[in-house]
Scaffold this motif. Sequence first.
Motif, PDB file in Angstrom:
ATOM      1  N   SER A 106       0.860  -1.184   0.000  1.00  0.00           N
ATOM      2  CA  SER A 106       0.000   0.000   0.000  1.00  0.00           C
ATOM      3  C   SER A 106       0.895   1.232   0.000  1.00  0.00           C
ATOM      4  O   SER A 106       1.946   1.257   0.625  1.00  0.00           O
ATOM      5  N   GLN A 107       0.485   2.251  -0.717  1.00  0.00           N
ATOM      6  CA  GLN A 107       1.287   3.459  -0.802  1.00  0.00           C
ATOM      7  C   GLN A 107       0.453   4.685  -0.485  1.00  0.00           C
ATOM      8  O   GLN A 107      -0.737   4.752  -0.775  1.00  0.00           O
ATOM      9  N   SER A 108       1.108   5.651   0.102  1.00  0.00           N
ATOM     10  CA  SER A 108       0.512   6.959   0.316  1.00  0.00           C
ATOM     11  C   SER A 108       1.349   7.962  -0.453  1.00  0.00           C
ATOM     12  O   SER A 108       2.400   7.618  -1.014  1.00  0.00           O
ATOM     13  N   GLU A 109       0.898   9.169  -0.507  1.00  0.00           N
ATOM     14  CA  GLU A 109       1.661  10.196  -1.212  1.00  0.00           C
ATOM     15  C   GLU A 109       1.693  11.476  -0.402  1.00  0.00           C
ATOM     16  O   GLU A 109       0.829  11.729   0.436  1.00  0.00           O
ATOM     17  N   TYR A 164       5.693   9.113  -3.360  1.00  0.00           N
ATOM     18  CA  TYR A 164       4.903   7.966  -2.939  1.00  0.00           C
ATOM     19  C   TYR A 164       5.733   7.118  -1.989  1.00  0.00           C
ATOM     20  O   TYR A 164       6.939   6.949  -2.176  1.00  0.00           O
ATOM     21  N   PHE A 165       5.071   6.589  -0.975  1.00  0.00           N
ATOM     22  CA  PHE A 165       5.805   5.823   0.030  1.00  0.00           C
ATOM     23  C   PHE A 165       4.871   4.815   0.683  1.00  0.00           C
ATOM     24  O   PHE A 165       3.644   4.963   0.674  1.00  0.00           O
ATOM     25  N   SER A 166       5.466   3.777   1.236  1.00  0.00           N
ATOM     26  CA  SER A 166       4.707   2.779   1.970  1.00  0.00           C
ATOM     27  C   SER A 166       4.280   3.358   3.307  1.00  0.00           C
ATOM     28  O   SER A 166       5.039   4.094   3.953  1.00  0.00           O
TER      29      SER A 166
END
Length: 337
Positions: A106-109, A164-166
């Motif tokens: 899952s990634q967020s930004e 973007y990152f986990s």
Amino acid sequence: MMNVIKRGIAALIVLGMSTAGWVLYFANTPVHLPQSPYEFTLKHGSSLRTIAKQFSAEGLIPEPWSFIVLAKILGKEGDIKAGNYQLDRELTPFQLVQKITKGDVSQSEIVFIEGWNFSQMRKALDEHPAIRHDTTGLSDRELLNRLGVQEESAEGLFFPDTYYFSNGMSDLSVLKRAYQIMEQRLADAWRERRPNLPYSTPYEALIMASIVEKETGRSGERPMIAAVFINRLRTGMRLQTDPTVIYGLGETFDGNLHKRDLTTDNAYNTYTRSGLPPGPISMPGWASLNAALHPGATSALYFVSRGDGTHQFSSSLTEHNQAVARYQKTIPRKKIN
């Protein structure tokens, strides 16, 4: 003796078929999500057995051994990727194996805006719920030390972009990526720079780019804005740019520039001091970096806002005063951040 062997073989066949049947059934039966969405983390170095026990303990699968057998049958035991995962719907154990071996994390930004200063950048990081806040309470200097950065100021060192990152990634990791990208972009622009520019180091070009970034939001005007300031540096004129004064005022800036602000000296007041200020005043994007190192071809020494986001450029003070009278007569001098 032969009968015993035959019975043993038959038993093994039955056991094998039963196991295969169970694994096939297990592989294609949707798992139960303890909650939706369901998030879990696989740590680096976790074994298949540890992960299967984790899934079982959290109620995702009924017991661990079926998942272990399934992953081994699929030849995926050594392909599991660490990271943060999110399940928004039920899926089968087969699909779960595929997900964690493809690294479908899952990634967020987070978005760092061109023209932001470092305080605004840190605020965005601190307020992001999916980031692990390892820099909380650190001074800017302490933060730079953690990143191994030698510059005195953090301003302008990080590239504005969408990252973007986990989920659960450290804010230090995000900052390090933004710092490395800015280093690379600046190095690329410096390597291809126009000859005979009045900069002795890439850092000076970064300072100029940060000023250009704050002076206009029009990408097409940035080479001309940069050219005006470069022409001023070459002739020994002061830059006299409002954004540097505003930056020097810091939190005391009330949204309007006053005459006393322009005449009160500080390190960033380019009305009272010649040359570039001591450091960047914002995070410049690629267009501003490129403009600072590839300025437009013009003899202009002045520019004034037309009030519509564009600027009128002039080569002489007489022309400039006429433009000011035309475009700025009823517009107060102010800058809202």
